[in-house]
Motif scaffolding. Structure first.
Motif, mmCIF file in Angstrom:
data_model
loop_
_atom_site.group_PDB
_atom_site.id
_atom_site.type_symbol
_atom_site.label_atom_id
_atom_site.label_comp_id
_atom_site.label_asym_id
_atom_site.label_seq_id
_atom_site.Cartn_x
_atom_site.Cartn_y
_atom_site.Cartn_z
ATOM 1 N N CYS A 1 -7.085 8.739 -3.210
ATOM 2 C CA CYS A 1 -8.502 8.422 -3.409
ATOM 3 C C CYS A 1 -8.687 6.917 -3.580
ATOM 4 C CB CYS A 1 -9.050 9.169 -4.623
ATOM 5 S SG CYS A 1 -9.078 10.969 -4.444
ATOM 6 N N LEU A 2 -7.795 6.305 -4.358
ATOM 7 C CA LEU A 2 -7.861 4.858 -4.572
ATOM 8 C C LEU A 2 -7.695 4.109 -3.257
ATOM 9 C CD1 LEU A 2 -7.931 2.492 -6.659
ATOM 10 C CD2 LEU A 2 -5.434 2.725 -6.810
ATOM 11 N N ALA A 3 -6.835 4.608 -2.383
ATOM 12 C CA ALA A 3 -6.585 3.960 -1.097
ATOM 13 C C ALA A 3 -7.668 4.248 -0.073
ATOM 14 C CB ALA A 3 -5.234 4.416 -0.549
ATOM 15 N N VAL B 1 -1.287 4.783 5.167
ATOM 16 C CA VAL B 1 -0.544 6.051 5.118
ATOM 17 C C VAL B 1 -0.650 6.626 3.712
ATOM 18 C CG1 VAL B 1 1.723 7.127 5.440
ATOM 19 C CG2 VAL B 1 1.024 5.210 6.898
ATOM 20 N N ASP B 2 -0.787 7.934 3.597
ATOM 21 C CA ASP B 2 -0.887 8.565 2.284
ATOM 22 C C ASP B 2 0.389 8.345 1.488
ATOM 23 O OD1 ASP B 2 0.780 11.367 2.238
ATOM 24 O OD2 ASP B 2 0.048 10.933 4.251
ATOM 25 N N GLN B 3 0.276 8.425 0.153
ATOM 26 C CA GLN B 3 1.388 8.012 -0.696
ATOM 27 C C GLN B 3 2.573 8.963 -0.611
ATOM 28 O OE1 GLN B 3 -0.614 7.732 -4.538
ATOM 29 N NE2 GLN B 3 0.372 9.599 -5.235
ATOM 30 N N GLN B 4 2.336 10.223 -0.346
ATOM 31 C CA GLN B 4 3.465 11.144 -0.271
ATOM 32 C C GLN B 4 4.272 10.926 1.013
ATOM 33 O OE1 GLN B 4 3.432 14.633 1.531
ATOM 34 N NE2 GLN B 4 5.536 14.971 0.856
ATOM 35 N N THR B 5 3.609 10.631 2.120
ATOM 36 C CA THR B 5 4.327 10.326 3.353
ATOM 37 C C THR B 5 5.086 9.013 3.217
ATOM 38 O OG1 THR B 5 2.688 11.538 4.667
ATOM 39 C CG2 THR B 5 4.087 9.982 5.843
#
Length: 483
Positions: A42-44, A313-317
């Motif tokens: 959400c922050l990104a 890119v999302d943090q989990q990836t």
């Protein structure tokens, strides 16, 4: 050497839910919006705007062929050495077993009896981080546990870690002033409670190389004089460890925090070339007696975003991509410090638990010896009950090791983790043993029975004295023991 030319094959990432049409501009966007809700995305600004959009993204993701991840890098090949590492090192022959599947079909295969431990081990070199991140987004927590439990990743230095039915503990004796007597007292505390088979690893306060060299000698003396079949590590920057090795420090494991993009690693002051050099230096010391796994890496969701190095890119990836860096060096230990970065990235206990299960699942599928620092900061919406839940879930999933901190409260790093006593509880509940060589040493010292159960120290008051007498600075440690 010229850069590899990456072919980009465009796909239409779209679907309908009722009368609403959802379209996504890239594979990177599908991955981000298919992720479970977490504060960092959400922050990104990459998270799904609603649960409906999240479901739509997952429907699209399930239909994407796995081969598309080789054709559409989420971070440009020309701009990022981690992407080049992932694509250039991909094992096409290992990938062939699942090359015809979509992400959804692969999920079904992973959950089937066909996905045996042997097949998963053979498959690991053919997987990319983006593939495993993608399939994790289609899984419930129980699915992540079921699949990770099938993956056995065994490593060796002075003992054997990762065997099925075993759970190791990193003994973390941090001290706010790096006082050797205080560190030694915490080590004794951990050993008396059966902890320390993964590593005795200290996070130092100082970056002074002479002080780091001294600390390496203190830890090495403890292990050598006690005849303890384990390894030690001072968790300083890799360049400090390299300098300490040049000054004759008895380094067992080289530590470094790593990230999933070149820019993230640059923010840490490292590159693949630096890690290559450190790895070779540690191998040349030849301090392992059972194996030559000499690296220890830590990771954590949110590190790329905090460095403004996530490329959308999302943090989990991004986290899964860090595992490609780790895999290059055949590490003894890798652990995700899951709740350490703070609630800006993982807001509460639910998000921390989900992230811990995802990280463990992705790392194990990629062939890494995954541990977890099951932790949270004091300003997160989490508590020790959340950590108990994650600890038991990860242990059930086949976690290689967890962290043992005196009282679960790290007095140097100021965060909440798991304690030596917590490890005893989870071993008792699930019937898990320590590293076999370490288990044998505890029994020989009279600390455990032949089943690995800890004996009461009060029944044998000479045990603590036998331990501290073998340590350096024991004249300073005895008052701490009395206290």
């Amino acid at each position: 050497m010229p850069l590899r030319v990456v072919e980009f094959v465009a796909m239409r990432y779209q679907t309908r839910l009722g009368i609403e049409r959802y379209s996504f501009g890239s594979l990177k966007e599908v991955l981000a919006k298919a992720s479970p809700l977490r504060s960092g995305d959400c922050l990104a600004g990459v998270a799904a705007s609603s649960e409906r959009e999240r479901v739509a993204a997952r429907l699209v993701l399930a239909e994407i062929p796995l081969r598309q991840f080789l054709l559409e890098p989420v971070v440009p090949y020309e701009e990022d050495e981690v992407t080049r590492l992932i694509l250039d090192g991909h094992d096409e022959s290992a990938f062939a077993a699942i090359a015809s599947l979509t992400v959804g079909q692969w999920r079904d295969w992973l959950l089937s009896d066909a996905a045996t431990p042997q097949r998963l081990q053979a498959l690991a070199p053919g997987l990319t981080p983006e593939m495993v991140a993608a399939v994790s987004k289609l899984m419930r927590n129980q699915d992540l546990i079921l699949v990770a439990r099938k993956c056995e990743v065994v490593t060796r230095f002075r003992n054997t870690l990762g065997l099925r039915g075993h759970l190791a503990v990193r003994l973390q004796p941090n001290h706010p002033t790096d006082d050797p007597a205080g560190i030694a007292a915490s080590i004794i505390d951990g050993l008396l409670l059966g902890a320390g088979d993964a590593v005795i690893g200290v996070n130092p306060v100082s970056d002074s190389v002479p002080e780091l060299v001294h600390l390496h000698h203190v830890l090495a003396d403890i292990v050598e004089r006690g005849g303890i079949p384990t390894q030690t590590c001072v968790l300083t920057h890799v360049t400090n460890t390299m300098e300490a090795m040049r000054h004759g420090a008895p380094v067992d494991l080289v530590f470094q925090s790593i990230g999933g993009t070149e820019a993230t690693n640059r923010s840490f002051g490292i590159s693949l070339a630096v890690l290559d050099e450190a790895h070779q230096m540690a191998l040349e010391l030849g301090r392992g007696t059972l194996g030559d796994h000499v690296m220890y890496f830590e990771t954590g969701q949110g590190s790329a975003l905090s460095a403004n190095a996530h490329h959308g890119v999302d943090q989990q990836t991004c986290e899964a991509r860090a595992y490609a860096v780790a895999r290059r060096y055949r590490p003894l230990l890798v652990n995700t410090v899951v709740g350490f970065i703070g609630p800006e990235y993982l807001y509460d206990g639910k998000q921390i638990i989900r992230a811990g299960l995802e990280d463990h699942f992705c790392g194990k599928l990629l062939g890494l010896p995954m541990g977890c620092d099951i932790c949270y900061t004091n300003h997160a919406e989490a508590d020790q009950d959340d950590m108990d839940n994650l600890m038991l879930l990860l242990a059930t999933a086949g976690l290689n090791f967890l962290i043992g901190v005196p009282g679960a409260d790290d007095v140097m790093l100021h965060y909440q983790s798991t304690s030596f006593h917590d490890a005893l509880v989870v071993r008792d509940i699930l019937g898990l043993r320590r590293a076999p060589e370490f288990d044998r040493w505890l029994w020989e010292q009279g600390l455990t029975d032949d089943q690995g159960r800890l004996l009461r120290c009060g029944d044998s008051p000479t045990l603590a004295r036998r331990l501290w007498a073998a340590l350096p600075c024991h004249d300073h440690v005895e008052p701490a023991l009395r206290t």
